[in-house]
Design a protein around this motif. Structure first.
Motif, PDB file in Angstrom:
ATOM      1  N   THR A 160       8.550 -46.964 -23.661  1.00  0.00           N
ATOM      2  CA  THR A 160       7.713 -48.245 -23.680  1.00  0.00           C
ATOM      3  C   THR A 160       8.060 -48.951 -25.018  1.00  0.00           C
ATOM      4  O   THR A 160       7.625 -50.095 -24.868  1.00  0.00           O
ATOM      5  CB  THR A 160       6.231 -47.541 -23.683  1.00  0.00           C
ATOM      6  OG1 THR A 160       5.998 -46.757 -24.956  1.00  0.00           O
ATOM      7  CG2 THR A 160       5.607 -47.100 -22.622  1.00  0.00           C
ATOM      8  N   GLN A 161       8.907 -48.406 -25.970  1.00  0.00           N
ATOM      9  CA  GLN A 161       9.092 -49.135 -27.124  1.00  0.00           C
ATOM     10  C   GLN A 161      10.802 -48.866 -27.270  1.00  0.00           C
ATOM     11  O   GLN A 161      11.340 -47.923 -27.137  1.00  0.00           O
ATOM     12  CB  GLN A 161       8.436 -48.962 -28.105  1.00  0.00           C
ATOM     13  CG  GLN A 161       7.117 -49.407 -28.195  1.00  0.00           C
ATOM     14  CD  GLN A 161       6.366 -49.202 -29.468  1.00  0.00           C
ATOM     15  OE1 GLN A 161       6.433 -47.946 -29.998  1.00  0.00           O
ATOM     16  NE2 GLN A 161       5.892 -50.230 -30.177  1.00  0.00           N
ATOM     17  N   GLU A 209      11.235 -54.642 -32.893  1.00  0.00           N
ATOM     18  CA  GLU A 209      10.627 -53.741 -32.121  1.00  0.00           C
ATOM     19  C   GLU A 209      10.287 -54.571 -30.783  1.00  0.00           C
ATOM     20  O   GLU A 209       9.585 -55.594 -30.685  1.00  0.00           O
ATOM     21  CB  GLU A 209       9.119 -53.285 -32.627  1.00  0.00           C
ATOM     22  CG  GLU A 209       9.320 -52.179 -33.736  1.00  0.00           C
ATOM     23  CD  GLU A 209       8.077 -51.769 -34.215  1.00  0.00           C
ATOM     24  OE1 GLU A 209       6.951 -52.003 -33.434  1.00  0.00           O
ATOM     25  OE2 GLU A 209       8.186 -51.067 -35.120  1.00  0.00           O
ATOM     26  N   ASN A 252       8.596 -54.240 -26.904  1.00  0.00           N
ATOM     27  CA  ASN A 252       7.961 -53.567 -25.870  1.00  0.00           C
ATOM     28  C   ASN A 252       8.333 -53.634 -24.533  1.00  0.00           C
ATOM     29  O   ASN A 252       8.995 -54.744 -24.125  1.00  0.00           O
ATOM     30  CB  ASN A 252       6.546 -53.955 -25.726  1.00  0.00           C
ATOM     31  CG  ASN A 252       5.926 -53.842 -27.142  1.00  0.00           C
ATOM     32  OD1 ASN A 252       6.075 -52.798 -27.696  1.00  0.00           O
ATOM     33  ND2 ASN A 252       5.018 -54.705 -27.606  1.00  0.00           N
TER      34      ASN A 252
END
Length: 216
Positions: free
Chosen positions: A134-135, A147, A149
């Protein structure tokens, strides 16, 4: 070039028979070159590129039989069928830059490229016994951390890069299917498939796909 003469004799003696394969399959192509006295410069500038192009692996990881068999097919048996073509110009300008511009498009819906940025890690969740990314953690050349997502992550990288991703990510290392990539060895290869608007006659019957599909 003179140091390559003994290896040329080995090429000419290799007749692709079971006996020839048994003789040369016990030694790597690089070790054969060393044994026959091929100079380091000749090997690195002439023979190693040939093996990388034909067998997609360095000479130290290919048996001499495999290398000689490849050379027998392309150099001796089907000399006119060697279909490698070199790019007429800079590869970045002729191939990659037009490709990038096409993917970027003219609006915000196109692909966004983050240059001078490398992936340094992943994180995610576990659902139904499987791990979902998810990241994605990235780092720019100036040290800035980024970062991202993600709903889905596509690993459009080679085996060596994927190996590094797994080694640097405890989250990926939890999955057996990713851990197995640590055993992969090889080189990066870009394959291009061209679609023409008409059927073209192939001048020579032998090519990289010859013998695998019926009628090819």
């Amino acid at each position: 070039r003179v140091t390559a003469v003994p290896l040329v004799l080995a090429f000419s003696e290799f007749d692709n028979s079971p006996e020839a394969w048994e003789t040369y399959d016990q030694i790597s192509f690089r070790d054969l070159c060393v044994k026959l006295g091929v100079s380091k410069r000749c090997y690195e500038e002439a023979f190693e590129p040939m093996i990388l192009t034909g067998l997609f692996a360095p000479g130290a990881e290919c048996s001499a039989a495999a290398a000689l068999g490849m050379a027998y097919f392309f150099v001796l048996k089907s000399q006119n069928s060697f279909d490698v073509r070199w790019c007429k110009g800079n590869i970045g300008e002729k191939i990659f830059q037009p490709w990038v511009e096409l993917m970027q498009g003219d609006d915000d819906a196109g692909v966004k490229f983050m240059t001078s940025t490398r992936v340094v890690g992943f994180d995610g969740i576990t659902e139904g016994g499987s791990n979902k990314i998810t990241q994605v953690f990235c780092q720019r050349d100036d040290g800035e951390r980024v970062e991202l997502n993600a709903d889905t992550v596509v690993f459009g990288v080679g085996g060596a890069a994927l190996n590094a991703c797994v080694r640097n990510s405890p989250f990926l290392a939890k999955s057996p299917e990713f851990r197995r990539f640590a055993n992969l060895r090889g080189i990066g290869v870009l394959a291009t498939r061209l679609y023409f608007d008409r059927i073209l006659d192939t001048k020579y019957s032998a090519n990289a796909c010859w013998g695998f599909d019926k009628g090819v």
